[in-house]
Scaffold this motif. Structure first.
Motif, short mmCIF file in Angstrom:
data_model
loop_
_atom_site.label_atom_id
_atom_site.label_comp_id
_atom_site.label_asym_id
_atom_site.label_seq_id
_atom_site.Cartn_x
_atom_site.Cartn_y
_atom_site.Cartn_z
N SER A 53 41.97 91.71 -32.82
CA SER A 53 42.39 91.31 -34.15
C SER A 53 43.06 89.94 -34.06
N LEU A 54 42.83 89.10 -35.05
CA LEU A 54 43.45 87.78 -35.09
C LEU A 54 44.96 87.85 -35.29
N VAL A 55 45.46 88.99 -35.78
CA VAL A 55 46.90 89.13 -35.99
C VAL A 55 47.60 89.79 -34.79
N CYS A 56 46.86 89.97 -33.71
CA CYS A 56 47.38 90.65 -32.52
C CYS A 56 47.77 89.63 -31.45
N GLY A 57 49.07 89.59 -31.09
CA GLY A 57 49.54 88.67 -30.07
C GLY A 57 48.90 88.88 -28.71
N PRO A 58 48.87 90.13 -28.20
CA PRO A 58 48.21 90.37 -26.91
C PRO A 58 46.73 89.97 -26.91
N CYS A 59 46.05 90.11 -28.06
CA CYS A 59 44.65 89.68 -28.16
C CYS A 59 44.55 88.18 -27.95
#
Length: 208
Positions: A53-59
């Motif tokens: 997800s674009l809102v996921c820091g670990p991603c």
């Protein structure tokens, strides 16, 4: 007699050691991966598919390592944006607006810019966030999703619906992760580094 007993003990210790080595080299279900209850068969699901997800820091932190993982596994990964909440669905629309127009997964540079634009700081207004997202698109001479016409919106909605279907079938509740052969989900937290993740993916690729 004592020498015989000593040899038996040494032999037993050797077997235990070998067994331990064998166990540690084989990814364990429930620790490094889990089976998906419903096998995913959609065209978007490749032998290895990154789920993010674009809102996921670990991603965002993992994204620069995707190229290395592809080399270590000899695979070209697919990509699915999760939709398990409203925030993720909005971000998915932005991601798929890019993929739809490019007709391929955006390159690492564009993804990096999308991550940054979607996660613009709390001090920014909605207008500033929109401008940051639009800049990623217009700088590449493609249309911002904010300026889509009705046909483009309908096409984008089809992409979103596919992502919703995959998210619901697999019951994703955390990202980043990887789906292997549509059957197995890699548990990122159970791994120590990129090589460890690659080892699990390569192991799962060989499973039925």
């Amino acid at each position: 007699m004592h020498k015989y007993i000593k040899n038996i003990i040494l032999f037993s210790i050797s077997l235990i050691s070998l067994s331990a080595c064998s166990d540690s080299s084989t990814p364990k279900e429930g620790e490094k991966y889990q089976k998906i209850s419903t096998v995913l068969t959609q065209p978007e699901i490749k032998p290895v598919t990154e789920v993010f997800s674009l809102v996921c820091g670990p991603c965002r932190n993992l994204e620069p390592s995707i190229g290395e993982l592809e080399k270590l596994t000899n695979q070209q990964f697919g990509k699915v944006h999760v939709t398990f909440n409203d925030q993720a669905q909005v971000a998915a629309l932005i991601y798929y607006a890019a993929e739809m127009q490019l007709n391929k997964i955006p390159d690492e540079k564009m993804l990096s810019e999308l991550f940054a634009a979607v996660r613009v700081g709390e001090g920014s207004t909605m207008t500033q966030k929109q401008q940051a997202i639009e800049q990623v698109f217009t700088s590449r001479n493609i249309i911002s999703p904010y300026n889509f016409d009705e046909l483009q919106k309908k096409a984008l909605l089809r992409y979103l619906n596919k992502a919703i279907e995959i998210t619901n079938q697999a019951k994703f509740n955390a990202v980043p992760t990887f789906i292997v052969k549509g059957k197995y989900q890699v548990l990122i937290t159970g791994h120590k580094d990129i090589q460890d993740i690659a080892n699990t993916i390569n192991y799962l690729l060989k499973q039925p």
